[in-house]
Design an enzyme around this catalytic site. Sequence first.
Site, PDB file in Angstrom:
ATOM      1  N   HIS A 312       0.801  -1.226   0.000  1.00 34.99           N
ATOM      2  CA  HIS A 312       0.000   0.000   0.000  1.00 34.99           C
ATOM      3  C   HIS A 312       0.833   1.276   0.000  1.00 34.99           C
ATOM      4  O   HIS A 312       0.276   2.372   0.006  1.00 34.99           O
ATOM      5  CB  HIS A 312      -0.907   0.005   1.236  1.00 34.99           C
ATOM      6  CG  HIS A 312      -0.150   0.078   2.538  1.00 34.99           C
ATOM      7  ND1 HIS A 312       0.627  -0.947   2.988  1.00 34.99           N
ATOM      8  CD2 HIS A 312      -0.041   1.057   3.465  1.00 34.99           C
ATOM      9  CE1 HIS A 312       1.179  -0.608   4.156  1.00 34.99           C
ATOM     10  NE2 HIS A 312       0.797   0.603   4.459  1.00 34.99           N
ATOM     11  N   CYS A 313       2.176   1.158  -0.009  1.00 34.03           N
ATOM     12  CA  CYS A 313       3.001   2.367   0.134  1.00 34.03           C
ATOM     13  C   CYS A 313       3.841   2.683  -1.096  1.00 34.03           C
ATOM     14  O   CYS A 313       3.551   3.628  -1.824  1.00 34.03           O
ATOM     15  CB  CYS A 313       3.919   2.224   1.358  1.00 34.03           C
ATOM     16  SG  CYS A 313       3.069   2.380   2.941  1.00 34.03           S
ATOM     17  N   ILE A 314       4.884   1.912  -1.323  1.00 36.04           N
ATOM     18  CA  ILE A 314       5.886   2.279  -2.323  1.00 36.04           C
ATOM     19  C   ILE A 314       5.310   2.386  -3.730  1.00 36.04           C
ATOM     20  O   ILE A 314       5.659   3.303  -4.474  1.00 36.04           O
ATOM     21  CB  ILE A 314       7.073   1.296  -2.294  1.00 36.04           C
ATOM     22  CG1 ILE A 314       7.597   1.138  -0.875  1.00 36.04           C
ATOM     23  CG2 ILE A 314       8.196   1.797  -3.202  1.00 36.04           C
ATOM     24  CD1 ILE A 314       7.982   2.429  -0.209  1.00 36.04           C
ATOM     25  N   CYS A 316       2.482   3.378  -4.594  1.00 42.70           N
ATOM     26  CA  CYS A 316       1.443   4.419  -4.672  1.00 42.70           C
ATOM     27  C   CYS A 316       1.907   5.792  -4.207  1.00 42.70           C
ATOM     28  O   CYS A 316       1.707   6.801  -4.899  1.00 42.70           O
ATOM     29  CB  CYS A 316       0.234   3.994  -3.829  1.00 42.70           C
ATOM     30  SG  CYS A 316      -0.494   2.405  -4.303  1.00 42.70           S
ATOM     31  N   ASP A 317       2.527   5.863  -3.031  1.00 38.53           N
ATOM     32  CA  ASP A 317       2.761   7.148  -2.384  1.00 38.53           C
ATOM     33  C   ASP A 317       3.565   8.139  -3.223  1.00 38.53           C
ATOM     34  O   ASP A 317       3.200   9.335  -3.281  1.00 38.53           O
ATOM     35  CB  ASP A 317       3.438   6.934  -1.025  1.00 38.53           C
ATOM     36  CG  ASP A 317       2.548   6.184  -0.048  1.00 38.53           C
ATOM     37  OD1 ASP A 317       1.385   5.908  -0.408  1.00 38.53           O
ATOM     38  OD2 ASP A 317       3.006   5.865   1.060  1.00 38.53           O
TER      39      ASP A 317
END
Length: 468
Positions: A312-314, A316-317
């Site tokens: 959910h992080c790398i 997308c963010d």
Amino acid sequence: MEPVPARSPGSEPTGVLVEAHLPHAAIVPTQSDSIQPRPVESLESPDSPPSLRGQTVAVVGLGYVGLPTALALRDAGAEIIGIDVSAARLRDVRSCRVDLLPLRLTQLAEAAQAPDFRLTDEPAAVGEADTVVVCVPTPVDRHKVPDLGMLSAACASVVRHARAGQLILLTSTSYVGTTRDMLAGPLKARGLNVGTDVFVAFAPERIDPGNPAHEQERTPRVVGGADPCSTDRAAAFLSATAPFVHRLATAEAAEMTKLWENTFRAVNIALANELSDSCQALGLDPRPVIEAAATKPFGFMPFYPGPGVGGHCIPCDPHYLLWQLRTAETESPLVEAAMQAIARRPGSVVRQVIDRLARSGVPVAGARILIVGIAYKEGVADLRESPALEIYDRLAALGARVAYVDPLVPMARMGGADVQGVADPAAAKWDIVVIHTLHRDTDLSWLDGDTAVVDVGHRLPVSQELPR
């Protein structure tokens, strides 16, 4: 593909650190990439550890961030109202059919039977809480454009049902200005003055799924409020579940902190992949080189190569940052290049597989290919943005007979169909095996020297002498 921290030069961080008493015996992590923060303010004395006893906390969103957050808050004494719009997710939480660390799963089994852990799909329940914590997903669409639908809906619902006296804490990663645009501004338009009637802050989540070394009680938190009073209220609240809290002057600075953290990781992951390919071109195994470089006690932090990034992080963010910078007509070419390289990585793995098969004289069409581990990282059953999904689909589209084995994912949606994982990989003969994700205690004893292997993370012991 988590970095192993190493000490590097840095400067004293700005802001105020709030020291907090750990609810359980735990090791406070060091700040390895900067000078160790110096606690300068204590909310409570060591003899009186912070507690949320007597407080009711509504956690909006019970996914990979919200559920462990709710359990940690309950462990600190709070009464929990868990809110999720998905009836299926609520059923899974009630029956403990969720992907959690063993400790949290044990806590959930007890909490699910307790009156102080209430689950509901009714948004109006936030009005019963003293504090509201928003933990909903913020993905990107197939064009890498931020999908703010879930966050916008959740914040609008919280604003609609907010009442005077509440602290509203946003933890979902988003663009700089989200807290102002989706919470502070709409609350003011509703007639609730932020800083006096209600309190609003941003504190980016720092959940590391599947990693017991980074439980919330061991992980520092960052917070920035819409005003100083909101920062104070949020820091006091967070200190009940964190070893210390680092304050920032604004919510915007806290929002940028999260984007900076994960963009830093994305750029370094892309670099690790590129340098790994360079090592191979020069006939070197990259992992011993990385481990040797990591012996330097300053100015270096090891990152390891892999098949791409997931979760959910790398993936997308950094796109939230790039999207916002484009609207400001500002370029970030290094970040752009890193994200493009990361997106190309699964295709690179597919080319490695095709080349390795060709060297063995096996055409990819009809080849029997096994992918070991399809979760995006070890220790979790999370398939979000997992590179394995793209690798599987690409190879299948070329006519290969692709299968997978993953003890944490017995069945997965692959190529538009439900696919059952292989129960016994030793029972079949494979033309090539792709080592994608190695969960703890993964048994590879069935591999032999006759099986071609593509080990994208270079994790197999050299002593195994498996062909690549």
